[in-house]
Design a protein around this motif. Structure first.
Motif: not given
Length: 197
Positions: A63-75, A119-127
């Protein structure tokens, strides 16, 4: 949690026993040292904060990784590993969990086809947004339950912790108040001319 309710009449000069697990902050600091008290309190708050997330979702690391991707964009995997300060193999496991669940996706870098971006998918960004909102709501409700005086105490403590977090000098290079007091008490050695007089 047993410490979620905090009385509004808690004195500003000391934390209540309900907020410290039944241990007075001053006595705990004397017994274990202020550094140990800060480490323990910050660690407990961080773990409690991270435990607030939507039911049935990912574990803390993913979840921390997903949050980072949602905030920072693709890494890249390397960038994620450096940010989290973990081995690439460990980060790869978290990324695999996210991609398997459909919360993240891998894609080639348009500028460098040898690199793979995550990168986060739309579902991942929502979560990620839902988890962040739930955590922030929990913390905000706990802070609002404190008296204005205790809120001022916490604001001052946050400012001091921020100063410590931003410091780069090693502890040995930063004189304490005790060191400065001791320096004033030490009389300078006489110079040869002073001895002759």
């Amino acid at each position: 949690m047993t410490h979620d309710s905090v009385q509004n009449d808690t004195p500003a000069t000391a934390l209540s026993t309900s907020a410290t697990g039944g241990v007075d902050a001053a006595s705990a600091a004397d017994d274990a040292g202020l550094g140990a008290q800060v480490r323990s309190s910050v660690g407990r708050l961080y773990r409690r904060f991270r435990s607030e997330r939507p039911d049935g979702t990912l574990g803390d690391s993913a979840l921390e990784v997903l949050s980072r991707l949602q905030k920072s964009g693709p890494l890249t995997l390397t960038q994620l590993s450096e940010i989290a300060r973990v081995a690439p193999a460990s980060m790869s496991q978290s990324v695999n969990r996210l991609t398997s669940a459909g919360y993240a996706a891998r894609s080639p870098d348009a500028d460098d086809r040898r690199r793979v971006l995550i990168s986060a998918t739309p579902e991942g960004a929502e979560l990620a947004l839902a988890a962040r909102a739930q955590r922030n709501a929990w913390l905000d409700s706990r802070l609002e339950a404190l008296s204005p005086a205790d809120q001022d105490v916490l604001a001052r403590a946050c400012a001091l912790l921020d100063v410590i977090a931003r410091s780069e000098a090693s502890p040995a290079a930063v004189p304490t108040e005790r060191d400065r007091t001791a320096q004033h008490r030490i009389a300078p050695l006489p110079t040869p001319r002073d001895s002759a007089d």
